[in-house]
Design a protein around this motif. Sequence first.
Motif, PDB file in Angstrom:
ATOM      1  N   GLY A 215      -4.317  -4.123   0.690  1.00 35.41           N
ATOM      2  CA  GLY A 215      -3.642  -2.905   1.145  1.00 35.41           C
ATOM      3  C   GLY A 215      -2.190  -2.880   0.732  1.00 35.41           C
ATOM      4  O   GLY A 215      -1.600  -3.917   0.438  1.00 35.41           O
ATOM      5  N   GLY A 216      -1.636  -1.677   0.696  1.00 38.29           N
ATOM      6  CA  GLY A 216      -0.247  -1.506   0.295  1.00 38.29           C
ATOM      7  C   GLY A 216      -0.123  -0.270  -0.581  1.00 38.29           C
ATOM      8  O   GLY A 216      -1.091   0.472  -0.777  1.00 38.29           O
ATOM      9  N   LEU A 217       1.064  -0.102  -1.111  1.00 42.35           N
ATOM     10  CA  LEU A 217       1.373   1.124  -1.856  1.00 42.35           C
ATOM     11  C   LEU A 217       0.435   1.402  -3.031  1.00 42.35           C
ATOM     12  O   LEU A 217       0.231   2.554  -3.402  1.00 42.35           O
ATOM     13  N   LEU A 218      -0.168   0.352  -3.597  1.00 46.89           N
ATOM     14  CA  LEU A 218      -1.058   0.566  -4.741  1.00 46.89           C
ATOM     15  C   LEU A 218      -2.338   1.284  -4.330  1.00 46.89           C
ATOM     16  O   LEU A 218      -3.093   1.741  -5.195  1.00 46.89           O
ATOM     17  N   CYS A 219      -2.589   1.382  -3.006  1.00 47.06           N
ATOM     18  CA  CYS A 219      -3.815   2.041  -2.553  1.00 47.06           C
ATOM     19  C   CYS A 219      -3.567   3.388  -1.874  1.00 47.06           C
ATOM     20  O   CYS A 219      -4.522   4.065  -1.495  1.00 47.06           O
ATOM     21  N   CYS A 220      -2.317   3.773  -1.689  1.00 47.02           N
ATOM     22  CA  CYS A 220      -2.075   5.073  -1.032  1.00 47.02           C
ATOM     23  C   CYS A 220      -1.091   5.890  -1.850  1.00 47.02           C
ATOM     24  O   CYS A 220      -0.135   6.439  -1.337  1.00 47.02           O
ATOM     25  N   TYR A 221      -1.343   5.940  -3.155  1.00 40.10           N
ATOM     26  CA  TYR A 221      -0.469   6.727  -4.032  1.00 40.10           C
ATOM     27  C   TYR A 221      -0.717   8.220  -3.848  1.00 40.10           C
ATOM     28  O   TYR A 221      -1.621   8.624  -3.092  1.00 40.10           O
ATOM     29  N   ASP A 222       0.061   9.003  -4.540  1.00 41.52           N
ATOM     30  CA  ASP A 222      -0.004  10.454  -4.431  1.00 41.52           C
ATOM     31  C   ASP A 222      -1.437  10.946  -4.625  1.00 41.52           C
ATOM     32  O   ASP A 222      -2.133  10.512  -5.555  1.00 41.52           O
ATOM     33  N   ARG A 223      -1.857  11.852  -3.735  1.00 36.77           N
ATOM     34  CA  ARG A 223      -3.183  12.501  -3.831  1.00 36.77           C
ATOM     35  C   ARG A 223      -4.354  11.590  -3.466  1.00 36.77           C
ATOM     36  O   ARG A 223      -5.495  11.957  -3.728  1.00 36.77           O
ATOM     37  N   THR A 224      -4.120  10.431  -2.895  1.00 36.81           N
ATOM     38  CA  THR A 224      -5.249   9.635  -2.408  1.00 36.81           C
ATOM     39  C   THR A 224      -5.654  10.193  -1.046  1.00 36.81           C
ATOM     40  O   THR A 224      -4.966  11.041  -0.472  1.00 36.81           O
ATOM     41  N   GLN A 225      -6.785   9.708  -0.546  1.00 33.94           N
ATOM     42  CA  GLN A 225      -7.360  10.290   0.666  1.00 33.94           C
ATOM     43  C   GLN A 225      -7.850   9.180   1.580  1.00 33.94           C
ATOM     44  O   GLN A 225      -8.682   8.360   1.179  1.00 33.94           O
ATOM     45  N   CYS A 226      -7.336   9.165   2.816  1.00 37.99           N
ATOM     46  CA  CYS A 226      -7.777   8.144   3.767  1.00 37.99           C
ATOM     47  C   CYS A 226      -8.965   8.681   4.564  1.00 37.99           C
ATOM     48  O   CYS A 226      -9.132   9.886   4.740  1.00 37.99           O
ATOM     49  N   LYS A 227      -9.775   7.740   5.034  1.00 39.39           N
ATOM     50  CA  LYS A 227     -11.041   8.094   5.690  1.00 39.39           C
ATOM     51  C   LYS A 227     -10.815   8.826   7.024  1.00 39.39           C
ATOM     52  O   LYS A 227     -10.078   8.345   7.896  1.00 39.39           O
ATOM     53  N   VAL A 228     -11.482   9.963   7.154  1.00 41.64           N
ATOM     54  CA  VAL A 228     -11.349  10.790   8.356  1.00 41.64           C
ATOM     55  C   VAL A 228     -12.679  10.755   9.102  1.00 41.64           C
ATOM     56  O   VAL A 228     -13.745  10.609   8.493  1.00 41.64           O
TER      57      VAL A 228
END
Length: 476
Positions: A215-228
């Motif tokens: 985890g970290g910035l490499l996985c939440c870059y622009d336009r990524t989507q977290c599980k809802v």
Amino acid sequence: MASNNPGWLVLVGILVTLSLPYSHAFWGNENKIHTAVFLSPKFVLGPGSVENRFYFNVDFPKGHIALKSFDAEVIDEAGNPVPLHETYLHHWVVVRYYVRKGVEISKLDDLKKVNRSDYISGGNSGICQNGILSQFFGLGSETRKTSTHIPDPYGIEVGNPAEVPSGFEEQWMLNVHAIDTRGAEDKLGCTECRCDLYNVTVDEYGRPLRPYYKGGLLCCYDRTQCKVKHGFEAVRRTLYLRYTVKWIDMDRFVLPVKIYIFDITDSWKRTPSSTEINAEHKCKIEYDIESCDATGLGNDGCIDTKRISLDMLFGGYLIYGVAHQHSGGTGSALYRECLFDFGEFEDGQLMCSSLPTYGKGEEPGNEAGYIVGMTTCYPKPGTVEISEGETLILEFNYSRIRHHTGVMGLFYVLVADDLPKPMHTLRTVVQTQDSIMVVTVLWAAVALIGVVAVIALAVHYQFKREGEDGYEAIRM
Ligand SMILES: *[C@@H]1O[C@H](CO)[C@@H](O)[C@H](O)[C@H]1NC(C)=O
Ligand SMILES: *[C@@H]1O[C@H](CO)[C@@H](O)[C@H](O)[C@H]1NC(C)=O
Ligand SMILES: *[C@@H]1O[C@H](CO)[C@@H](O)[C@H](O)[C@H]1NC(C)=O
């Protein structure tokens, strides 16, 4: 009574003389503070979505000025503050740069295309490797309750025509990284950019992530989507970062401070040959915290303590310090290494500490479970000095009650070369960075002198009258 009394003239004289040398440096500047409130370009977020945008040439005060504070918060279209449990403000940073007049950069893509000779970075004074953590200001969830105020007579000097390369213009870049966690299956996991929640296995540029990268910035870059959560729906909404800048015009009474950022992940090591300038720093920005379940409850009380030593290649007076931590953080500090101490940490002398405040409720600025503020340190100017060549110890603590990914440990310090002239003489009376305090103390002194003068005059006239009444006047 006062009109025909020369004593009052003397008092007025004292009053004017007393306030003159200081009125400009302290109180005058306070009166001249300019404030401007700006909005970032808008960004639109739906449940689970991420925006990490770089806005170039953003609104910023112009001219040769000294910045006094920079505060920010996320608001919606109606101007209402948005709480962190809806939109998590991972971070925002403000960076200065110079661009050749006539060349336009408005987004990151433009920067990639621009001729390198048309762009000059204008970052802070260090200390990470080139281009890393070069911001002037930048915080995250703690923004609403963290003081950024720079005490008088100090300020961050910008817009100095003598420093802007000829043919170039000074501009500012604002990076905003925000995560919409409405309806998220695991809000903390989304804010910690856990790769599994984002279903991300490659970075922004399509390069596969190392298997141990969780985890970290490499996985939440622009336009990524977290599980809802399944079936959760909410409108996409338009948001802004609203930022408030305070400044004063630059003049000879303002003393400039330099900005340095220390990073606990800096793998810089002193080597026998390189104790000098440009010793290699390598700031990795993020790190992970293992939970104590995994390693067993050691004698660390389930606290992760990370310490590094950093040799200072600059000196000056510490004016302000603040740390940036993520949820789970329990505090950070900067110590001076004790000269007579060989490897033992115990005797490090505390220079500055910065501790997180966690929210307790729902409303913006007090969101439970989030760091809503960091304490700051404001040493009395002149009392904490960094000497060139000395070694400081940076310390960051995190709770290990649970596993954390992508946490940070940044420590900002503002350092001045000079002490204010009037403070040299006034230092013992008014050891404070707050100009209001200084003015209060000055006025208290003036009032005291006034009271003494009135008593003296009253006593004088009393004796005089008594003398006129035929009693023996005692000489004063
Ligand atoms: C970049 O600018 C320099 C100087 O203005 C010029 O000599 C060079 O050809 C330019 N490079 C490109 C790729 O346009
Ligand atoms: C996760 O990503 C993979 C490949 O990119 C895709 O095939 C899969 O459907 C995704 N899973 C979810 C739950 O979105
Ligand atoms: C960090 O934790 C250690 C113990 O693990 C403690 O001695 C130290 O005072 C803590 N520092 C801060 C700044 O909270």
